[in-house]
Design a protein around this motif. Sequence first.
Motif, short mmCIF file in Angstrom:
data_model
loop_
_atom_site.label_atom_id
_atom_site.label_comp_id
_atom_site.label_asym_id
_atom_site.label_seq_id
_atom_site.Cartn_x
_atom_site.Cartn_y
_atom_site.Cartn_z
N ASN A 169 0.64 -1.07 0.01
CA ASN A 169 -0.04 -0.18 -0.10
C ASN A 169 0.84 1.32 0.00
N LEU A 170 0.39 2.22 -0.84
CA LEU A 170 1.22 3.56 -0.96
C LEU A 170 0.07 4.61 -1.13
N PRO A 171 -0.27 5.16 -0.20
CA PRO A 171 -1.49 6.31 -0.51
C PRO A 171 -0.86 7.56 -1.35
N LEU A 172 -1.58 8.09 -2.06
CA LEU A 172 -0.92 9.36 -2.85
C LEU A 172 -0.64 10.44 -1.86
N ARG A 173 -1.22 10.39 -0.76
CA ARG A 173 -1.01 11.60 0.07
C ARG A 173 0.33 11.18 0.86
N TYR A 174 0.59 9.91 1.07
CA TYR A 174 2.20 9.86 1.29
C TYR A 174 3.24 10.34 0.60
N TYR A 195 2.82 12.59 -1.73
CA TYR A 195 2.95 14.07 -1.69
C TYR A 195 3.27 14.59 -0.40
N ASN A 196 3.31 14.18 0.38
CA ASN A 196 3.88 14.73 1.76
C ASN A 196 5.28 14.24 2.19
N PHE A 197 5.75 13.02 1.59
CA PHE A 197 7.02 12.41 1.65
C PHE A 197 7.42 11.95 0.47
N PHE A 249 11.82 5.08 -2.38
CA PHE A 249 11.91 3.91 -1.83
C PHE A 249 11.15 2.52 -2.56
N PHE A 250 10.17 2.80 -3.02
CA PHE A 250 9.44 1.88 -3.82
C PHE A 250 10.15 1.57 -5.27
N VAL A 251 10.48 2.79 -5.76
CA VAL A 251 11.01 2.59 -6.98
C VAL A 251 12.59 1.80 -6.84
#
Length: 270
Positions: free
Chosen positions: A12-17, A19-21, A27-29
């Motif tokens: 899971n990776l919310p877009l707001r994460y 945007y804020n960080f 890290f995912f890439v």
Amino acid sequence: MMKPEFETCYVNLPLRYIYNFPEYLDFFVENCIQPELGLDCLGDECLSMDWLLSIRDRLVDAGLKCTVHLPFLDLKPSSLNPAIRNASIETLRTAFELAKIFSPQRMVMHPSFTSWLEPPLFERAYTYCVEGIRTLSDSWPDHPPLCLENTHEFTPDAIVRLVKELDRENIGICFDLGHWFSFSKGAENDDFDLWFDAFAPYIKHLHLHDNHGSKDEHLALGKGSMNWDYIVSRISELAPLPTFTLEPHNRDDFTLTYAYFREHVASKLF
């Protein structure tokens, strides 16, 4: 180019994460982790098209596929209040359009039934939910599998009934194990087999996280009270196997979850 260790596994990776960080996406890439993108910033400044396309391009360049989680906070497509219901469906319709940008392998949605409604009112709410999801599906007829996720339902019946009535090849179930164990009192009722047997013919996706049964803690796998050995033994019966999303909520839990998934889940399924 590196390939993901498990091609049917997402985190899971919310877009707001992002945007804020922004380092979350790095890290995912850098670690070749496929995300389940949470489209939870609707109406916020972080949803500029250029920004979304930049995320899409980074994933494509890294050779990473994704799933998406449609927005759910404050949304209720089964609401008896027409203003809430219509706003929910319109928000989800917009999210459908945004999801196209990312060519997701799965889309996850909360039907958000209110299980304690008395039967006549529940039937009305259920009918509204069917109509709303049908409208969404019609807006993108060849959409990737739409996976309806259990949240606070008392039993699996309403979601199974919903998928059967919609009767579309690209609509199925996302079985969230943590929600069953906590929200639906799985820890207290010890009724995993009842839920699994009801959902099994329609499961296209799974959400994996742990808790102790009292609340939706989103702990690392193996750090709660869920019997993962038994759960995995039942999942192994599914053919084809569904896709998976791991749902840790911090970096430390990600590390623990991924190690546990590799040793205790993937080793028995793949």
